[in-house]
Design a protein around this motif. Sequence first.
Motif, short mmCIF file in Angstrom:
data_model
loop_
_atom_site.label_atom_id
_atom_site.label_comp_id
_atom_site.label_asym_id
_atom_site.label_seq_id
_atom_site.Cartn_x
_atom_site.Cartn_y
_atom_site.Cartn_z
N PRO A 9 8.55 12.98 17.29
CA PRO A 9 9.41 12.19 16.41
C PRO A 9 8.65 11.09 15.68
CG PRO A 9 10.43 12.49 18.55
CD PRO A 9 9.01 12.98 18.66
N ALA A 10 9.00 10.89 14.40
CA ALA A 10 8.40 9.80 13.64
C ALA A 10 8.69 8.48 14.33
CB ALA A 10 8.98 9.79 12.22
N VAL A 11 7.70 7.62 14.35
CA VAL A 11 7.78 6.40 15.15
C VAL A 11 8.98 5.56 14.81
CG1 VAL A 11 6.61 4.22 15.60
CG2 VAL A 11 5.29 6.32 15.53
N PHE A 12 9.16 5.29 13.51
CA PHE A 12 10.22 4.35 13.15
C PHE A 12 11.60 4.94 13.33
CE2 PHE A 12 9.83 6.74 9.31
CZ PHE A 12 11.07 6.73 8.72
N VAL A 13 11.71 6.27 13.27
CA VAL A 13 13.02 6.92 13.42
C VAL A 13 13.51 6.80 14.85
CG1 VAL A 13 14.23 9.11 13.31
CG2 VAL A 13 12.63 8.49 11.51
N ILE A 14 12.60 6.88 15.80
CA ILE A 14 13.00 6.88 17.20
C ILE A 14 13.69 5.58 17.57
CG2 ILE A 14 12.18 6.99 19.58
CD1 ILE A 14 9.83 8.61 18.61
N CYS A 15 13.14 4.48 17.07
CA CYS A 15 13.51 3.22 17.68
C CYS A 15 14.58 2.45 16.95
CB CYS A 15 12.29 2.33 17.78
SG CYS A 15 11.86 1.67 16.18
N LEU A 16 14.61 2.49 15.64
CA LEU A 16 15.49 1.59 14.93
C LEU A 16 16.94 1.91 15.26
CD1 LEU A 16 13.71 1.32 11.51
CD2 LEU A 16 13.49 -0.10 13.52
N GLY A 17 17.64 0.93 15.70
CA GLY A 17 19.02 1.15 16.08
C GLY A 17 19.21 1.40 17.55
N VAL A 18 18.13 1.50 18.33
CA VAL A 18 18.28 1.80 19.75
C VAL A 18 18.48 0.53 20.56
CG1 VAL A 18 17.08 2.68 21.78
CG2 VAL A 18 16.95 3.92 19.64
N LEU A 323 10.09 -5.84 16.91
CA LEU A 323 9.76 -4.45 17.24
C LEU A 323 9.85 -3.58 15.99
CD1 LEU A 323 9.12 -2.24 19.33
CD2 LEU A 323 11.58 -2.05 19.72
N SER A 324 10.88 -3.80 15.20
CA SER A 324 11.08 -3.00 13.99
C SER A 324 9.91 -3.17 13.02
CB SER A 324 12.40 -3.38 13.32
OG SER A 324 13.50 -3.15 14.17
N VAL A 325 9.44 -4.41 12.86
CA VAL A 325 8.29 -4.66 11.99
C VAL A 325 7.06 -3.92 12.51
CG1 VAL A 325 6.68 -6.40 11.13
CG2 VAL A 325 9.13 -6.88 11.16
N ALA A 326 6.86 -3.97 13.83
CA ALA A 326 5.73 -3.27 14.43
C ALA A 326 5.78 -1.78 14.12
CB ALA A 326 5.70 -3.50 15.94
N LEU A 327 6.97 -1.21 14.20
CA LEU A 327 7.11 0.23 13.97
C LEU A 327 6.94 0.61 12.51
CD1 LEU A 327 10.01 0.97 16.45
CD2 LEU A 327 7.57 1.01 16.83
N LEU A 328 7.41 -0.25 11.63
CA LEU A 328 7.18 -0.01 10.20
C LEU A 328 5.69 -0.04 9.89
CD1 LEU A 328 10.10 -2.10 8.67
CD2 LEU A 328 9.79 0.37 8.46
N ARG A 329 4.98 -0.94 10.53
CA ARG A 329 3.53 -1.02 10.31
C ARG A 329 2.81 0.18 10.92
NH1 ARG A 329 2.67 -7.62 11.08
NH2 ARG A 329 3.73 -8.16 9.12
N LEU A 330 3.31 0.64 12.06
CA LEU A 330 2.74 1.86 12.63
C LEU A 330 2.92 3.03 11.67
CD1 LEU A 330 3.70 2.00 16.43
CD2 LEU A 330 1.44 1.68 15.43
N SER A 362 0.57 4.24 19.22
CA SER A 362 -0.45 3.71 18.31
C SER A 362 -1.84 4.21 18.70
CB SER A 362 -0.42 2.18 18.31
OG SER A 362 -1.42 1.66 17.47
N ALA A 363 -2.16 4.11 19.98
CA ALA A 363 -3.47 4.58 20.44
C ALA A 363 -3.61 6.09 20.22
CB ALA A 363 -3.65 4.23 21.92
N GLN A 364 -2.54 6.83 20.45
CA GLN A 364 -2.59 8.28 20.27
C GLN A 364 -2.79 8.64 18.80
OE1 GLN A 364 0.81 10.27 21.94
NE2 GLN A 364 0.02 12.31 21.52
N GLU A 365 -2.13 7.92 17.91
CA GLU A 365 -2.30 8.18 16.48
C GLU A 365 -3.74 7.94 16.04
OE1 GLU A 365 -0.07 9.06 13.88
OE2 GLU A 365 1.24 9.71 15.49
N GLN A 366 -4.43 7.02 16.72
CA GLN A 366 -5.83 6.72 16.39
C GLN A 366 -6.80 7.59 17.18
OE1 GLN A 366 -6.45 2.21 15.95
NE2 GLN A 366 -4.50 2.33 17.00
#
Length: 602
Positions: A9-18, A323-330, A362-366
């Motif tokens: 799942p895309a990072v920002f989709v998973i979390c926003l709203g949870v 958290l949302s800002v962090a995920l948008l940056r990810l 984040s680490a996995q993406e890198q």
Amino acid sequence: MIQKKRQWPAVFVICLGVFLNLTACSQLTEKPEEPALSPDSEAAERSPETIKENQADMPTAKMSPQTMYQILLAEMLVQKGENSAAFGVLYPVAAETRDPKLVERVFQLSMSTYDLSAIKESAKLWRDVSPDEAVAWKASYLMSVREGNVQQGITFWKRYQALSTNTLAQDLIASSIRVPQTAPAEYGLSFLTALQKLYPNEPAGIYGLGAAAETYGDYPTAIQYLEQAASLYKKEVEKDEEAFVAAKVYRETNRLLANAYLKSNQATLGMKRLEDYVDDHGDDWLMQERYARLEVKAGFYQKAEKRYLRIIKNEPKAYTSKLSVALLRLERDEFASAEKLLKELKGVPQYRSSALYYLGVSAQEQNHLKQSKEYYEMIKSNDYLVDAKLHIAEIEFSSIGLKKTIENLNAVKAISPEDQIKLYRGKAIFYNLSGEKEKAIEEYDQALKIDKNQVELYLMQAMLFYDLELFDRYEANLKQALTIDPNDVDVLNALGYFYAEQKRELELATKLLDRALSLAPNRFYVLDSRGWLAYQKGQYQEAESYLKRALKIQLDDEVLIHLIHTQWRLNKKEAATRLWKKYHSKFPDNQRLQRILLDLSS
């Protein structure tokens, strides 16, 4: 184009709203209310401590020694926590003596038993003995609605309201909170609709129906009535700036509307409808946060981030926004700044698991796989445990193979249905990666047995049908998904593009893709689908316009192929050639793109 979901799942989709739980508008009433009559009611009302406090309210009428013994026995059972047994002892005594205090005490006990028949019988006894006691009638109307006896519920509600010391508006709003706690949607919405018709000119009834519909997840109904309520309360507030209660309801109405638009996948429409309120209430930080979520859903990521940063500046403990800002940056691969925020959140107990999880992502993406796995293994709480195990499986898959991966996932204990579905979906992904698409389809079948209303499962399974050229099943899956959520952009796009590719049902495809574009005007793959549909209909100028917009948003090889085809049809061969020369080297593995000019020339 058919937009295939990312395997993870895309990072920002998973979390926003949870992380931001929506609270009911219980603060809208001036007086505290009794709990709804259901096994999930407020614990304080039914707890042994509360029952003990009420021992002072015992009967004062002369009682026989045997009766007094039974009362004392019941209270001793309460002290031991045996409330059901206490109710069994005390109810016959109350029914025989018909002492008002004793009958009320029995009702309190019934609330602690989790026995709906006990609650119903004790409420009936209470209203018979004390017909002027409002709470007895409240209990009765709630139980009637729970059982589906809506008309009786309305009769009991009228009696309750006549005795209530609250205003009509307060009782209507309180009912919109209590009924969803007590009754299933079928009965609850029917009751609240009848209640609203009973008081057609009362804004609180309109608001209450909309708020309850939002709680039940009936978002079209919620939006319909909440929009009406917002308009009425706005007029009240504009007319009287001191209308404190009206202002509170108006604020809550807009917050619920934001949530309803978000959950019904109508983010763009929600932004448009709520824009004026958000601009006029810049210090309503909860609403600002919800509006930012709408912006994310609609694809306006930079605007959302600016809004989140303003929230954080004014509300230092706005951890959800951080958290949302962090995920948008990810999502933009700005790993360093995202990780800085996540490490700050790691020290906040309620956000520790989410921070660790996304630090792992984040680490996995890198490709820092060792560090990523360490973060995932630090997660112990259930909220992210299954997700972490799935990512560990992804990291290990290439070295341990399919068989061991499936064994590891089968060993994971998934408690909730949601986590069970995640595991089935994860196994389906690994089967698909290994080329065992039929087994992947079977895993999705198992997931759908748990929840047949998950649109994403139908969509992901449909992609497998497409790969296997089982087009009838592909089409059936997408149609079924649209019966569940007619506003799912990815499903609308997938079915519309499929028809365009098949060169059939082109008018239906137009409706599907126009609907998808109205919901998500900036998604490049929807613009691509709409452009290719125009191409198939021979509308080449229109096709070029859509495809240029898509390419401007996202440099994608499929969009390039479609645009080159279109410009060739428009006899813009030089433009098509320049486009190919500029970008074809960026997609060396796409053989269709590499030889497209040769194919078109021949």
